[in-house]
Design a protein around this motif. Structure first.
Motif, mmCIF file in Angstrom:
data_model
loop_
_atom_site.group_PDB
_atom_site.id
_atom_site.type_symbol
_atom_site.label_atom_id
_atom_site.label_comp_id
_atom_site.label_asym_id
_atom_site.label_seq_id
_atom_site.Cartn_x
_atom_site.Cartn_y
_atom_site.Cartn_z
ATOM 1 N N SER A 60 0.839 -1.198 0.000
ATOM 2 C CA SER A 60 0.000 0.000 0.000
ATOM 3 C C SER A 60 0.870 1.243 0.000
ATOM 4 O O SER A 60 2.027 1.222 0.434
ATOM 5 N N ASP A 184 -5.081 -2.426 -4.974
ATOM 6 C CA ASP A 184 -6.448 -1.918 -4.900
ATOM 7 C C ASP A 184 -6.561 -0.664 -5.764
ATOM 8 O O ASP A 184 -5.569 -0.115 -6.253
ATOM 9 N N GLU A 185 -7.800 -0.235 -5.964
ATOM 10 C CA GLU A 185 -8.063 0.917 -6.825
ATOM 11 C C GLU A 185 -7.502 2.209 -6.243
ATOM 12 O O GLU A 185 -7.060 3.094 -6.979
#
Length: 447
Positions: A60, A184-185
């Motif tokens: 992330s 993730d988006e």
């Protein structure tokens, strides 16, 4: 202790097992750094790289104080100074609030809905107004080092993929391409925002579809999405849809033929004729779509050629400019003067060579021996010519003309009517299908 916690603890430094050391690092910061700068800086230097590594392991680029409290919990105890660490990282430029990171988004991002990030949480706004230094648990921060890594990996993945021939990509296509980079988006949007800052990406919304345009290799920055870009994108999408449709129709036509064979074997000739007629109808539809597909491909080829021609013209213009600069100061008079000087030097060199050669000729070389050697070489050459075969003098017979093979003459004529297939023609084709099946069964039994 669960396996997941063991794996998590294995990623921490060796100090993590030292209870005394960790008790100090988990304690709150002094109110003022000037009171004990060693205490303050020691904790900052420990937690800052650990926070970055924690986000990198998770894949992330964003993190919140709540995530950090949960990720760094040790023996049920939460670090008390992470809020101060985050504020220090903000001042040093290592992290940035999502809302600040997306503060300069263009209208394309706003149409995507990314502009919602600009709305700061109420808790953060109130704490800023009241002068509180506390960081809300839910506030998300972008780790600048990681988002730059993701952006570089995304650009490399695009330029190394077959999609690099297209400047415009749909967001689902980009999601599939970057699934191994951005989990993730949200991470993908942050990486795209970083690429926009670096002038490598621009986004737009066309007919409700999210589009991303990349800069091409060799270009310093991306150009805005133009009508030409949208037209090419529509053509490429139409090309893909037509290819899929033609393939489906081809499979459907083949399925109808197989059904006709099966029905004919069962003696259901009327139903077999109906299936065969349906196959012809599907084939004609496929031929029509294939013609449209070829037209679309032709237009795309012309556009590609025009772009290539423009690049060639630019190269020619640059070459002319460079040649003009390189020939600056060069005149015909100067060239003629240079040629005269070269000729004069060559004449002088020829005279020197003749003088040196004259000394060699007067060295008493036996010319008679040289003539005898030449004579022997001529005789050997004559003998070699006599060994060659005699060239035939009679004319060659012309090649025999062969007729058209019988199996080609037996093929049926191609119908030229729109769908005017008579029952007699269908009967003949069914007969051929039956004959072909019989021959195939005999060959299989013979084997």
């Amino acid at each position: 202790m669960s396996v997941s916690v063991q794996e998590r603890d294995a990623c921490f430094p060796s100090d993590w097992e030292d209870d005394e050391r960790m008790a100090f690092l988990f304690s709150a910061f002094k109110e003022n750094r000037d009171v004990d700068c060693t205490d303050w800086d020691g904790k900052i230097d420990f937690w800052s790289p650990l926070i970055i590594d924690h986000c990198r392991r998770r894949g992330s680029v964003c993190v919140s104080l709540q995530d950090l409290n949960e990720g760094f919990k040790r023996k049920g105890i939460v670090p008390l100074g992470l809020s101060t660490v985050i504020q220090s990282m903000i001042r040093s430029g290592k992290v940035q609030k999502e809302s600040d990171f997306a503060a300069n988004v263009d209208s394309g991002w706003l149409s995507w809905g990314v502009g919602l990030l600009l709305v700061r949480p109420l808790k953060w706004t109130l704490s800023a107004l009241l002068g509180s230094g506390r960081v809300p648990l839910e506030e998300r921060f972008v780790v600048i080092e990681l988002v730059k890594e993701k952006a570089a990996a995304l650009l490399a993945a695009y330029r190394g993929s077959p999609l690099a021939v297209r400047s415009l990509l749909s967001f689902p296509e980009l999601r599939a391409l970057s699934s191994h980079i951005c989990p993730d988006e949200s991470s993908l949007c942050m990486a795209l925002l970083q690429l926009q800052r670096e002038k490598h990406v621009t986004v737009s919304l066309h007919e409700g579809e999210k589009l991303v345009k990349f800069s091409q290799a060799g270009q310093g920055r991306v150009s805005p999405v133009s009508e030409v870009d949208l037209g090419i994108y529509q053509l490429q999408r139409s090309e893909k849809l037509l290819e899929e449709r033609v393939e489906v129709l081809g499979l459907e036509a083949e399925k109808c033929k197989q059904q006709a064979k099966a029905l004919l074997k069962e003696g259901k000739k009327t139903q077999a004729l109906r299936c065969l007629r349906g196959s012809k109808r599907v084939e004609k539809k496929a031929d029509r779509l294939f013609a449209q597909l070829e037209t679309v491909k032709g237009i795309l080829d012309r556009i590609a050629n025009s772009q290539t021609d423009r690049l060639v013209m630019q190269a020619y213009q640059a070459g002319v400019a460079a040649l003009r600069i390189s020939l600056k100061g060069v005149t015909v008079e100067r060239a003629e003067n240079l040629v005269d000087q070269i000729q004069e030097l060559c004449d002088t060199q020829d005279e020197v060579n003749q003088t040196l050669a004259g000394g060699v000729l007067d060295s008493g070389e036996d010319s008679e021996e040289l003539e005898e050697e030449l004579k022997s070489l001529l005789e050997n050459t004559t003998l070699e010519k006599d060994v060659l075969p005699v060239v035939p003098t009679h004319p060659l017979s012309p090649p025999r003309k062969t007729g058209v093979p019988d199996f080609i003459q037996s093929l049926p004529c191609v119908p030229d009517s729109s769908l005017g297939i008579t029952d007699e023609e269908l009967d003949r084709e069914l007969s051929r299908l039956t004959v072909s099946d019989t021959v195939q069964r005999r060959m299989e039994s013979a084997q």
